[in-house]
Design an enzyme around this catalytic site. Structure first.
Site, PDB file in Angstrom:
ATOM      1  N   GLU A 159       0.825  -1.217   0.000  1.00  0.00           N
ATOM      2  CA  GLU A 159       0.000   0.000   0.000  1.00  0.00           C
ATOM      3  C   GLU A 159       0.856   1.262   0.000  1.00  0.00           C
ATOM      4  OE1 GLU A 159      -2.851  -0.437  -0.895  1.00  0.00           O
ATOM      5  OE2 GLU A 159      -3.225  -2.496  -0.275  1.00  0.00           O
ATOM      6  N   HIS A 199      -5.201  -6.644 -11.076  1.00  0.00           N
ATOM      7  CA  HIS A 199      -4.726  -7.605 -10.072  1.00  0.00           C
ATOM      8  C   HIS A 199      -4.508  -8.994 -10.667  1.00  0.00           C
ATOM      9  CE1 HIS A 199      -6.576  -4.510  -7.437  1.00  0.00           C
ATOM     10  NE2 HIS A 199      -5.652  -4.883  -6.573  1.00  0.00           N
TER      11      HIS A 199
END
Length: 300
Positions: A144, A228
């Site tokens: 992140e 993803h």
């Protein structure tokens, strides 16, 4: 005032914490970094609005209550990720300007995600069957935070190939922060061993060769062109690179490519060229050829 304390993690370990004493209590505000950059951890108490929430506090120097465990992990892990970027690249915070690094835990109810929002991190608690609380994984925190670094550097558009590269660079720096295995998210998945694997992307239904690139719709439903999913291809190229060159060289090559050569619309082929050039800049033609071979092996 800066202080040191300790806390209990989601897995029940006791870890040291850099905290602050303010307003008659101890809070999760790390004032220990020599640059003065602050790392601050909040609790959203299951809300999804009014970020960042309430500063996590304790009357003593220990943060041990069960409701604080997700915050302890977020705070401790983010301190490690900050140190990683500073010690290896002299990068001071995600923007290299020393901006405070903020996390909010207990985002929503049984929320199965962690995210970079543009100026902070949020962590859901998971639903208990697929995910446990998402701050409990060092590589996820590094993933992140790397989205923040990418935002301030290459700023890869979050769709199609640039989006898959954005995801891949986050996974690769997730690995560089947590090198004991090639898996991403292994500490927070309940129903399967991990979220993704750099060494074996197909284990988690990702392609590992450009021949198997999935052309998915550029919609929320299609994961913006499968960012993803198709990240498995550059992830496998990264695995190939790291096994040839080692972590120490590979992380410098990846950081240089991300911060010097990549642009918002970069494709997989652009990334290959950027990484080859970065290897050449830093280490010369022999290592550049190894990077080239690592990408050739995934069909690029």
């Amino acid at each position: 005032a800066a202080a040191t304390g300790s806390g209990t993690t989601l897995k029940g370990a006791t870890v040291p914490l850099n905290i602050s004493y303010e307003g008659g209590k101890y809070v999760l505000r790390d004032l220990s970094k020599p640059t003065g950059t602050q790392i601050i951890t909040y609790d959203l108490q299951n809300r999804q609005s009014r970020l960042p929430g309430t500063l996590v506090s304790s009357t003593t120097k220990t943060f041990t209550s069960s409701s604080q465990r997700a915050a302890v992990d977020a705070h401790y892990n983010l301190g490690k990720v900050y140190d990683y970027f500073y010690s290896n690249f002299k990068r001071n915070s995600y923007d290299n300007k020393g901006s405070k690094i903020v996390s909010s835990v207990h985002y929503g109810t049984q929320y199965n995600n962690a995210a970079w929002t543009g100026d902070q991190m949020i962590y859901g608690d998971g639903d208990g069957s697929f995910f446990s609380p998402l701050s409990g994984s060092l590589d996820v925190t590094a993933h992140e935070m790397t989205h923040g670094v990418t935002q301030e550097t290459a700023n890869l558009i979050y769709e199609n190939q640039p989006g898959a590269l954005n995801e891949s660079f986050s996974d690769v720096f997730g690995y560089f922060n947590d090198t004991e295995d090639w898996d991403i998210g292994e500490d927070i998945t309940v129903s399967q061993p991990a979220l993704r694997s750099l060494s074996n992307p197909t284990k988690y239904n990702q392609p590992d060769n450009y021949a198997n690139y999935r052309n998915l719709p550029n919609t929320d439903e299609g994961d913006y062109g499968g960012v993803h999913t198709n990240s498995g291809i550059p992830n496998k190229a990264a695995y190939n690179t790291i096994t040839k060159l080692g972590v120490s060289k590979s992380q410098q090559i990846y950081y240089r490519a991300l911060t010097t050569y990549l642009t918002p619309s970069s494709t997989f082929k652009d990334a290959k060229a950027a990484l080859i050039q970065s290897a050449r800049d830093l280490y010369g033609s022999t290592d550049a050829a190894k990077v080239e071979a690592a990408w050739n092996a995934v069909g690029l």
